[in-house]
Motif scaffolding. Structure first.
Motif, PDB file in Angstrom:
ATOM      1  N   ALA A   1      26.773   3.000 -33.532  1.00 13.45           N
ATOM      2  CA  ALA A   1      26.291   2.641 -34.868  1.00 13.45           C
ATOM      3  C   ALA A   1      26.492   3.788 -35.854  1.00 13.45           C
ATOM      4  O   ALA A   1      26.863   3.568 -37.019  1.00 13.45           O
TER       5      ALA A   1
ATOM      6  N   GLU B   1      30.132   3.967 -36.895  1.00 13.72           N
ATOM      7  CA  GLU B   1      30.443   2.908 -37.851  1.00 13.72           C
ATOM      8  C   GLU B   1      29.859   3.217 -39.220  1.00 13.72           C
ATOM      9  O   GLU B   1      30.494   2.997 -40.253  1.00 13.72           O
ATOM     10  N   ALA B   2      28.627   3.767 -39.217  1.00 16.88           N
ATOM     11  CA  ALA B   2      27.983   4.095 -40.490  1.00 16.88           C
ATOM     12  C   ALA B   2      28.698   5.243 -41.195  1.00 16.88           C
ATOM     13  O   ALA B   2      28.745   5.301 -42.427  1.00 16.88           O
ATOM     14  N   THR B   3      29.275   6.154 -40.434  1.00 16.89           N
ATOM     15  CA  THR B   3      30.020   7.266 -41.025  1.00 16.89           C
ATOM     16  C   THR B   3      31.299   6.774 -41.698  1.00 16.89           C
ATOM     17  O   THR B   3      31.685   7.254 -42.772  1.00 16.89           O
TER      18      THR B   3
ATOM     19  N   PRO C   1      29.620   3.661 -44.851  1.00 19.64           N
ATOM     20  CA  PRO C   1      28.177   3.709 -45.142  1.00 19.64           C
ATOM     21  C   PRO C   1      27.778   2.661 -46.177  1.00 19.64           C
ATOM     22  O   PRO C   1      28.271   2.657 -47.302  1.00 19.64           O
ATOM     23  N   ASN C   2      26.896   1.774 -45.796  1.00 22.54           N
ATOM     24  CA  ASN C   2      26.388   0.733 -46.705  1.00 22.54           C
ATOM     25  C   ASN C   2      25.085   0.192 -46.131  1.00 22.54           C
ATOM     26  O   ASN C   2      24.757   0.424 -44.961  1.00 22.54           O
TER      27      ASN C   2
ATOM     28  N   ILE D   1      25.274  -1.747 -42.645  1.00 23.46           N
ATOM     29  CA  ILE D   1      25.359  -0.910 -41.445  1.00 23.46           C
ATOM     30  C   ILE D   1      24.041  -0.189 -41.200  1.00 23.46           C
ATOM     31  O   ILE D   1      23.649   0.059 -40.046  1.00 23.46           O
ATOM     32  N   ALA D   2      23.330   0.121 -42.280  1.00 23.94           N
ATOM     33  CA  ALA D   2      22.024   0.767 -42.127  1.00 23.94           C
ATOM     34  C   ALA D   2      21.056  -0.126 -41.358  1.00 23.94           C
ATOM     35  O   ALA D   2      20.209   0.366 -40.590  1.00 23.94           O
TER      36      ALA D   2
ATOM     37  N   LEU E   1      21.601   0.463 -37.695  1.00 24.05           N
ATOM     38  CA  LEU E   1      20.941   1.685 -37.253  1.00 24.05           C
ATOM     39  C   LEU E   1      19.445   1.467 -37.068  1.00 24.05           C
ATOM     40  O   LEU E   1      18.851   1.948 -36.097  1.00 24.05           O
TER      41      LEU E   1
END
Length: 271
Positions: free
Chosen positions: A150, A153-155, A158-159, A162-163, A166
């Motif tokens: 996760a 993917e967030a890196t 980032p949106n 995706i948060a 996490l």
């Protein structure tokens, strides 16, 4: 230096051993009251009345203590049931959120989540044994691997969507920690020693009050038997994941049957 407090708190409580030791102690106590003080005469009538008053008071206190300790054990049992349900909710939520990931990461995350779910099921089945700790460590490893996917993917993208992934994976860890907080004996050992002490005193006075009864020795066994059964039931409820009365992972198993096919981790610990 000898520390009585540490001795009391560090002594493990085993329900079967508690059942045997308590029953033997209570029966011996009752027969001590009957046969050590078995001589009766007219001058002891007043003392007998006083003994009956004391017996009634001690039995009342014993009943209150048993009821209080039983309520503590039931609350602990209910808390463990709630944490098992919360884990099922957290895993179901994580299953939905990982669908957002890209195809490659999604496949890896789904596989890890399936293994994590099976590890949690085996954790609830294994009670408080060493195997239990192994399944806990394994589930932590799977959760950490999910978190890495996760984060990667967030890196990249980032949106807020995706948060939410996490957050869902973080909830897996939080729900597991809440389970561990409830996965312990709720009744302190000092309470067990106090209960047994009151039960011994009660049975000595029971034997004292019926010491002159002919052919009624079997009546002495009634209170020890009932008291021992009550304490045994409380101990069984208070043991996390073990004993006759324990929390089973019904919600987690239902979730596994709904989301995944047969698991692949059952034999992993033995390899």
């Amino acid at each position: 230096m000898f520390n009585l407090s540490e001795l009391i708190n560090d002594t493990p409580i085993d329900s079967i051993l508690l059942f045997v030791i308590t029953f033997v102690l209570l029966v011996i106590s009752a027969y001590i009251g009957k046969f050590i003080f078995k001589r009766r005469n007219a001058h002891e009538e007043i003392a007998d009345d006083e003994a009956k008053i004391i017996l009634g008071a001690i039995l009342s206190l014993l009943g209150l203590l048993i009821g209080f300790v039983l309520s503590i054990s039931i609350n602990g049992y209910n808390n463990r049931q709630q944490t098992e349900e919360n884990e099922a909710i957290a895993i179901g939520n994580a299953y939905q959120r990982v669908q957002i990931l890209n195809s490659c990461d999604r496949a890896d995350a789904m596989n890890l989540l399936e293994q994590y779910l099976e590890a949690r099921i085996e954790f609830f089945k294994s009670g408080v044994s060493d195997e239990n700790n192994q399944w806990r460590r394994l589930s932590l490893e799977k959760q950490a691997a999910l978190w890495e996917i996760a984060v990667k993917e967030a890196t990249k993208t980032p949106n807020p969507v995706i948060a939410s992934v996490l957050t869902a994976i973080s909830d897996l860890y939080l729900s597991q920690q809440k389970t561990m907080a409830s996965w312990r004996h709720q009744i302190p050992n000092a309470a067990w020693f106090l209960l047994i002490f009151f039960a011994i005193c009660s049975n000595i006075l029971i034997g004292y009050n019926i010491r002159g009864t002919k052919g009624k020795n079997w009546l002495i066994l009634i209170l020890p038997s009932l008291t021992t059964l009550a304490l045994f039931m409380i101990a069984e409820i208070d043991i996390p994941g073990e004993g006759v009365i324990h929390v089973t992972p019904d919600d987690l198993i239902s979730l596994q049957e709904f989301l995944f096919k047969e698991g692949t981790l059952v034999g992993q610990l033995g390899n």
